[in-house]
Scaffold this motif. Structure first.
Motif, PDB file in Angstrom:
ATOM      1  N   SER A 126       0.839  -1.196   0.000  1.00  0.00           N
ATOM      2  CA  SER A 126       0.000   0.000   0.000  1.00  0.00           C
ATOM      3  C   SER A 126       0.875   1.248   0.000  1.00  0.00           C
ATOM      4  N   LEU A 127       0.298   2.347  -0.436  1.00  0.00           N
ATOM      5  CA  LEU A 127       1.014   3.617  -0.422  1.00  0.00           C
ATOM      6  C   LEU A 127       0.998   4.277   0.947  1.00  0.00           C
ATOM      7  N   SER A 128       0.115   3.813   1.843  1.00  0.00           N
ATOM      8  CA  SER A 128      -0.030   4.522   3.122  1.00  0.00           C
ATOM      9  C   SER A 128      -0.318   3.614   4.313  1.00  0.00           C
ATOM     10  N   THR A 147       7.483   7.269   1.158  1.00  0.00           N
ATOM     11  CA  THR A 147       7.917   6.906  -0.200  1.00  0.00           C
ATOM     12  C   THR A 147       7.203   7.752  -1.244  1.00  0.00           C
ATOM     13  N   LEU A 148       5.903   7.939  -1.072  1.00  0.00           N
ATOM     14  CA  LEU A 148       5.150   8.797  -1.984  1.00  0.00           C
ATOM     15  C   LEU A 148       5.440  10.267  -1.718  1.00  0.00           C
ATOM     16  N   VAL A 166       6.925   5.251  -7.525  1.00  0.00           N
ATOM     17  CA  VAL A 166       6.536   4.971  -6.147  1.00  0.00           C
ATOM     18  C   VAL A 166       5.986   3.555  -6.026  1.00  0.00           C
ATOM     19  N   GLN A 167       5.193   3.156  -6.988  1.00  0.00           N
ATOM     20  CA  GLN A 167       4.647   1.807  -6.948  1.00  0.00           C
ATOM     21  C   GLN A 167       5.763   0.765  -6.983  1.00  0.00           C
ATOM     22  N   ARG A 170       7.561   0.743  -3.559  1.00  0.00           N
ATOM     23  CA  ARG A 170       6.796   0.070  -2.506  1.00  0.00           C
ATOM     24  C   ARG A 170       6.772  -1.448  -2.730  1.00  0.00           C
ATOM     25  N   ARG A 191      -3.732  -1.738  -7.105  1.00  0.00           N
ATOM     26  CA  ARG A 191      -2.763  -0.697  -6.746  1.00  0.00           C
ATOM     27  C   ARG A 191      -2.681   0.379  -7.831  1.00  0.00           C
ATOM     28  N   SER A 195      -3.572   4.427  -7.634  1.00  0.00           N
ATOM     29  CA  SER A 195      -2.624   5.487  -7.964  1.00  0.00           C
ATOM     30  C   SER A 195      -3.208   6.445  -8.997  1.00  0.00           C
TER      31      SER A 195
END
Length: 282
Positions: A126-128, A147-148, A166-167, A170, A191, A195
């Motif tokens: 996940s981004l968060s 990271t993002l 970013v993907q 991660r 994912r 995004s």
């Protein structure tokens, strides 16, 4: 005394009236101004409110486009909330919304916290949020989000290039730290759609360029950055806008599946984490 205007003056007068009318019609169609924002001010959730791993749905609840308690959600409620709050049309949400019903013990309703069910629409990298096997996959995690937040240095915006990078980052982080990491075509598509959506709802759906300030507030505070100047886009967020952005992010992520992993969807609370390997899917 009767005054006659020259034809040229009359034409100018008619043009001004037409322009004024067109301007008023445009304002009436303005997607942002169609909303009574006084009824949709940000309210932070209480300890009894339900919130989940999706910052978009949490934000809609925090602004009252979904029930503020995050409960008793149905597919029509989610569709209408996303349309009213973000101008996101149901064609981009229908599969996820239907899958979300399986996270609840109720037949036609779910709550936001239910969406943390691992293997449904929730996913690793996940981004968060942390991966399910490593910690709390439901609440915002600043370390993960860094990271993002730190991507596209030197610019004040995020775009499809930075989103793809970013993907990939991660994915690399999760694969290195999570022995139970899952990375099938299902997780990849979820994912990548997420995004694409954060770029569209916080930025321009046609270009995929989104101000960093807006995106950071969206993830960190789960708030629409109205005070900072964000406006709901007049461009509907549909498959037509999503397709090119999705493809660009996918290419940039350089995604590769993990050999031996099969895509599957968890269909109930309490289901096994890996039905393929433990044999329960057979």
């Amino acid at each position: 005394m009767k005054i006659q205007l020259p034809v040229a003056s009359l034409s100018l007068a008619y043009s001004l009236v037409a322009a004024s009318t067109a301007s008023q019609q445009f304002k009436a169609r303005d997607a942002h101004d169609e909303i009574d924002w006084s009824q949709h001010q940000f309210q932070a959730p209480t300890t009894t409110d339900s919130r989940g791993p999706c910052p978009g749905l949490n934000t809609l609840a925090n602004h009252g486009f979904l029930p503020r308690n995050g409960k008793n959600l149905t597919i029509p409620i989610v569709f209408q909330g996303a349309l009213d709050g973000f101008n996101v049309h149901k064609e981009l949400l229908i599969t996820a919304a239907k899958a979300a019903l399986f996270t609840s013990d109720l037949d036609d309703q779910f709550e936001l916290e239910n969406l943390s069910l691992h293997g449904n629409i929730e996913h690793d990298a996940s981004l968060s949020r942390e991966d399910h096997a490593l910690g709390n996959n439901n609440v915002f995690n600043e370390t993960i989000f860094t990271t993002l937040a730190n991507s596209n240095p030197g610019s004040d915006f995020f775009n499809t290039t930075s989103a793809g990078q970013v993907q990939k980052a991660r994915l690399d982080q999760s694969q290195a730290s999570n022995p139970a990491f899952r990375n099938t075509i299902k997780e990849f598509e979820v994912r990548t759609r997420e995004s694409s959506l954060y770029l569209q709802v916080m930025g321009d759906p046609l270009t995929g360029i989104a101000p960093k300030q807006f995106v950071n507030i969206f993830f960190r505070e789960e708030r629409m950055p109205l005070e900072e100047g964000w406006r709901k886009s007049n461009t509907p967020v549909t498959g037509q806008t999503d397709g090119p952005l999705f493809s660009a992010i996918a290419r940039g992520s350089q995604w590769q599946p993990i050999a031996g992993q099969c895509p599957w969807v968890t269909l109930a609370q309490g289901a096994p984490d890996d039905p393929v390997n433990d044999g329960s899917i057979l």
